[in-house]
Motif scaffolding. Structure first.
Motif, PDB file in Angstrom:
ATOM      1  N   SER A  27      29.327  -7.180  29.748  1.00  0.00           N
ATOM      2  CA  SER A  27      28.841  -6.018  29.005  1.00  0.00           C
ATOM      3  C   SER A  27      28.910  -6.260  27.500  1.00  0.00           C
ATOM      4  CB  SER A  27      29.637  -4.765  29.395  1.00  0.00           C
ATOM      5  OG  SER A  27      30.988  -4.859  28.985  1.00  0.00           O
ATOM      6  N   LEU A  28      29.936  -7.012  27.050  1.00  0.00           N
ATOM      7  CA  LEU A  28      30.014  -7.393  25.639  1.00  0.00           C
ATOM      8  C   LEU A  28      28.857  -8.317  25.271  1.00  0.00           C
ATOM      9  CD1 LEU A  28      33.861  -8.048  25.377  1.00  0.00           C
ATOM     10  CD2 LEU A  28      32.599  -6.213  24.240  1.00  0.00           C
ATOM     11  N   SER A  29      28.543  -9.272  26.137  1.00  0.00           N
ATOM     12  CA  SER A  29      27.406 -10.168  25.894  1.00  0.00           C
ATOM     13  C   SER A  29      26.103  -9.389  25.850  1.00  0.00           C
ATOM     14  CB  SER A  29      27.339 -11.235  26.989  1.00  0.00           C
ATOM     15  OG  SER A  29      28.400 -12.147  26.900  1.00  0.00           O
ATOM     16  N   PHE A  30      25.980  -8.406  26.730  1.00  0.00           N
ATOM     17  CA  PHE A  30      24.781  -7.575  26.739  1.00  0.00           C
ATOM     18  C   PHE A  30      24.605  -6.863  25.402  1.00  0.00           C
ATOM     19  CE2 PHE A  30      22.938  -3.352  27.146  1.00  0.00           C
ATOM     20  CZ  PHE A  30      21.718  -3.626  27.739  1.00  0.00           C
ATOM     21  N   ALA A  31      25.703  -6.276  24.901  1.00  0.00           N
ATOM     22  CA  ALA A  31      25.624  -5.553  23.627  1.00  0.00           C
ATOM     23  C   ALA A  31      25.181  -6.472  22.500  1.00  0.00           C
ATOM     24  CB  ALA A  31      26.979  -4.927  23.307  1.00  0.00           C
ATOM     25  N   ILE A  32      25.738  -7.676  22.466  1.00  0.00           N
ATOM     26  CA  ILE A  32      25.377  -8.639  21.428  1.00  0.00           C
ATOM     27  C   ILE A  32      23.920  -9.060  21.561  1.00  0.00           C
ATOM     28  CG2 ILE A  32      25.819 -10.988  20.602  1.00  0.00           C
ATOM     29  CD1 ILE A  32      28.792 -10.444  21.423  1.00  0.00           C
ATOM     30  N   GLY A  33      23.470  -9.282  22.804  1.00  0.00           N
ATOM     31  CA  GLY A  33      22.086  -9.684  23.042  1.00  0.00           C
ATOM     32  C   GLY A  33      21.072  -8.623  22.675  1.00  0.00           C
ATOM     33  N   GLN A  34      21.496  -7.351  22.681  1.00  0.00           N
ATOM     34  CA  GLN A  34      20.601  -6.263  22.300  1.00  0.00           C
ATOM     35  C   GLN A  34      20.522  -6.065  20.787  1.00  0.00           C
ATOM     36  OE1 GLN A  34      18.662  -4.191  24.457  1.00  0.00           O
ATOM     37  NE2 GLN A  34      19.177  -5.924  25.764  1.00  0.00           N
ATOM     38  N   ILE A  35      21.487  -6.645  20.064  1.00  0.00           N
ATOM     39  CA  ILE A  35      21.538  -6.454  18.614  1.00  0.00           C
ATOM     40  C   ILE A  35      20.979  -7.667  17.865  1.00  0.00           C
ATOM     41  CG2 ILE A  35      23.102  -6.157  16.650  1.00  0.00           C
ATOM     42  CD1 ILE A  35      24.934  -4.577  18.543  1.00  0.00           C
ATOM     43  N   LEU A  36      21.393  -8.867  18.263  1.00  0.00           N
ATOM     44  CA  LEU A  36      20.959 -10.085  17.587  1.00  0.00           C
ATOM     45  C   LEU A  36      19.699 -10.648  18.244  1.00  0.00           C
ATOM     46  CD1 LEU A  36      24.383 -11.929  17.098  1.00  0.00           C
ATOM     47  CD2 LEU A  36      23.113 -10.606  15.408  1.00  0.00           C
ATOM     48  N   PRO A  37      18.782 -11.214  17.462  1.00  0.00           N
ATOM     49  CA  PRO A  37      17.612 -11.865  18.056  1.00  0.00           C
ATOM     50  C   PRO A  37      18.027 -13.119  18.828  1.00  0.00           C
ATOM     51  CG  PRO A  37      17.718 -12.260  15.687  1.00  0.00           C
ATOM     52  CD  PRO A  37      18.768 -11.250  15.993  1.00  0.00           C
ATOM     53  N   LEU A  38      17.356 -13.380  19.949  1.00  0.00           N
ATOM     54  CA  LEU A  38      17.748 -14.469  20.846  1.00  0.00           C
ATOM     55  C   LEU A  38      16.897 -15.709  20.612  1.00  0.00           C
ATOM     56  CD1 LEU A  38      18.134 -12.447  24.184  1.00  0.00           C
ATOM     57  CD2 LEU A  38      19.902 -13.027  22.516  1.00  0.00           C
ATOM     58  N   PHE A 157      30.814   1.969  27.481  1.00  0.00           N
ATOM     59  CA  PHE A 157      30.790   1.980  26.014  1.00  0.00           C
ATOM     60  C   PHE A 157      30.072   0.741  25.486  1.00  0.00           C
ATOM     61  CE2 PHE A 157      32.638   0.358  22.085  1.00  0.00           C
ATOM     62  CZ  PHE A 157      32.377   1.407  21.214  1.00  0.00           C
ATOM     63  N   ASN A 158      30.342  -0.423  26.070  1.00  0.00           N
ATOM     64  CA  ASN A 158      29.710  -1.658  25.600  1.00  0.00           C
ATOM     65  C   ASN A 158      28.198  -1.612  25.772  1.00  0.00           C
ATOM     66  OD1 ASN A 158      32.212  -2.713  24.920  1.00  0.00           O
ATOM     67  ND2 ASN A 158      32.487  -3.729  26.881  1.00  0.00           N
ATOM     68  N   PHE A 159      27.721  -0.998  26.849  1.00  0.00           N
ATOM     69  CA  PHE A 159      26.284  -0.880  27.050  1.00  0.00           C
ATOM     70  C   PHE A 159      25.651   0.108  26.056  1.00  0.00           C
ATOM     71  CE2 PHE A 159      27.047  -2.691  31.355  1.00  0.00           C
ATOM     72  CZ  PHE A 159      26.096  -3.701  31.301  1.00  0.00           C
ATOM     73  N   LEU A 160      26.433   1.073  25.580  1.00  0.00           N
ATOM     74  CA  LEU A 160      25.931   2.043  24.608  1.00  0.00           C
ATOM     75  C   LEU A 160      26.126   1.582  23.163  1.00  0.00           C
ATOM     76  CD1 LEU A 160      27.214   5.388  26.190  1.00  0.00           C
ATOM     77  CD2 LEU A 160      24.860   4.547  26.146  1.00  0.00           C
ATOM     78  N   PHE A 161      26.911   0.517  22.966  1.00  0.00           N
ATOM     79  CA  PHE A 161      27.234   0.076  21.610  1.00  0.00           C
ATOM     80  C   PHE A 161      25.995  -0.282  20.780  1.00  0.00           C
ATOM     81  CE2 PHE A 161      28.422  -3.111  18.443  1.00  0.00           C
ATOM     82  CZ  PHE A 161      29.451  -2.452  17.782  1.00  0.00           C
ATOM     83  N   PRO A 162      24.965  -0.939  21.341  1.00  0.00           N
ATOM     84  CA  PRO A 162      23.776  -1.236  20.515  1.00  0.00           C
ATOM     85  C   PRO A 162      23.176  -0.004  19.859  1.00  0.00           C
ATOM     86  CG  PRO A 162      23.703  -2.483  22.545  1.00  0.00           C
ATOM     87  CD  PRO A 162      24.863  -1.544  22.675  1.00  0.00           C
ATOM     88  N   LEU A 163      23.199   1.145  20.557  1.00  0.00           N
ATOM     89  CA  LEU A 163      22.681   2.383  19.967  1.00  0.00           C
ATOM     90  C   LEU A 163      23.538   2.827  18.792  1.00  0.00           C
ATOM     91  CD1 LEU A 163      20.655   4.719  20.118  1.00  0.00           C
ATOM     92  CD2 LEU A 163      22.219   5.849  21.723  1.00  0.00           C
ATOM     93  N   LEU A 164      24.870   2.756  18.938  1.00  0.00           N
ATOM     94  CA  LEU A 164      25.775   3.109  17.845  1.00  0.00           C
ATOM     95  C   LEU A 164      25.590   2.166  16.667  1.00  0.00           C
ATOM     96  CD1 LEU A 164      29.072   3.814  19.839  1.00  0.00           C
ATOM     97  CD2 LEU A 164      27.492   5.481  18.864  1.00  0.00           C
ATOM     98  N   TRP A 165      25.372   0.897  16.962  1.00  0.00           N
ATOM     99  CA  TRP A 165      25.182  -0.097  15.906  1.00  0.00           C
ATOM    100  C   TRP A 165      23.934   0.221  15.079  1.00  0.00           C
ATOM    101  CZ3 TRP A 165      27.446  -4.313  13.668  1.00  0.00           C
ATOM    102  CH2 TRP A 165      26.623  -5.138  12.909  1.00  0.00           C
ATOM    103  N   LYS A 166      22.831   0.484  15.742  1.00  0.00           N
ATOM    104  CA  LYS A 166      21.564   0.690  15.041  1.00  0.00           C
ATOM    105  C   LYS A 166      21.559   1.978  14.228  1.00  0.00           C
ATOM    106  CE  LYS A 166      19.034  -1.974  18.501  1.00  0.00           C
ATOM    107  NZ  LYS A 166      18.082  -1.954  19.629  1.00  0.00           N
ATOM    108  N   ARG A 167      22.293   2.990  14.699  1.00  0.00           N
ATOM    109  CA  ARG A 167      22.267   4.283  14.013  1.00  0.00           C
ATOM    110  C   ARG A 167      23.331   4.419  12.930  1.00  0.00           C
ATOM    111  NH1 ARG A 167      20.808   9.239  18.163  1.00  0.00           N
ATOM    112  NH2 ARG A 167      18.796   8.420  18.859  1.00  0.00           N
TER     113      ARG A 167
END
Length: 228
Positions: A27-38, A157-167
């Motif tokens: 889930s941590l990897s998922f959050a990172i993959g949703q924020i950083l370009p791959l 929480f980790n799956f929702l973290f990308p939304l918190l990051w962007k906002r």
């Protein structure tokens, strides 16, 4: 035949905890993959991250220990390798995101564990918390009551973290924020304990030096808050 009899060499609760921690890492990897370009296709990124996280999983099974410093070291090393090999961005941006995510994830875990274990397990079930790794005859049902709800909340929480990051979070001054959270993150997650475990007295010297440097960074960050 009971579950514990089926796993003669490793208690079944070790498998449960190791598997849940594997999915926490994913889930941590998922959050990172949703924020950083791959650098690679999204499916391949998730596949490789899962394979790298299998290393600490196998270590936990082989040693029947899910709380050692070496286990924490392998867990976070697997995440870092995934980030630096398969995502695009500057070195500082990758490292900043990693520590920020670990920081918020750790705070969430501490809060949830305190509320859940004290407020629900003890009050409703009459179960007093004892570290599961030190109770080899612990019942599977008790492990699930203690560990699974907390882990599921952490994964959510980790799956929702990308939304918190962007906002919200991405607008924080990253350098100062990382300097401030490095000390509490590395002191509370057991990551640095692998040094004395692996190198003995030399490890303790390295640990003292690292904590000294982290303390200086923390103090520097505190002095920058009025400026910011």
């Amino acid at each position: 035949m009971t579950l514990n009899q089926m796993f003669d060499f490793t208690p079944v609760y070790i498998y449960i905890v190791a598997a849940v921690q594997l999915f926490i890492g994913f889930s941590l990897s998922f959050a990172i993959g949703q924020i950083l370009p791959l650098r690679i296709r999204e499916f391949m990124y998730y596949l490789f991250s899962f394979l790298f996280l299998f290393i600490p999983f196998l270590y936990e099974i082989a040693t029947a220990n899910v709380q050692s410093g070496m286990r924490s070291f392998l867990f976070y090393l697997a995440l870092l390798i995934t980030i630096f090999l398969f995502t695009k961005e500057s070195f500082l941006k990758k490292l900043s995101l990693f520590f920020i995510l670990i920081f918020f994830d750790g705070i969430l875990e501490i809060v949830i564990c305190s509320l859940y274990w004290k407020g629900i397990c003890e009050k409703l079930f009459g179960l007093h918390y004892t570290p599961y790794i030190n109770v080899p005859n612990q019942k599977v049902s008790t492990i699930l009551i203690f560990f699974l709800p907390v882990a599921l909340a952490e994964i959510a929480f980790n799956f929702l973290f990308p939304l918190l990051w962007k906002r919200y979070i991405r607008f924080i001054h990253l350098t100062t924020f990382v300097e401030m959270i490095l000390l509490p993150v590395l002191c509370t997650n057991g990551f640095l304990i692998f040094l004395p475990e692996l190198f003995g007295m030399t490890g303790w010297i390295l640990l003292f030096f690292i904590l000294f440097v982290l303390s200086l960074l923390f103090l520097h960050a505190v002095t920058q808050i009025p400026v910011i």
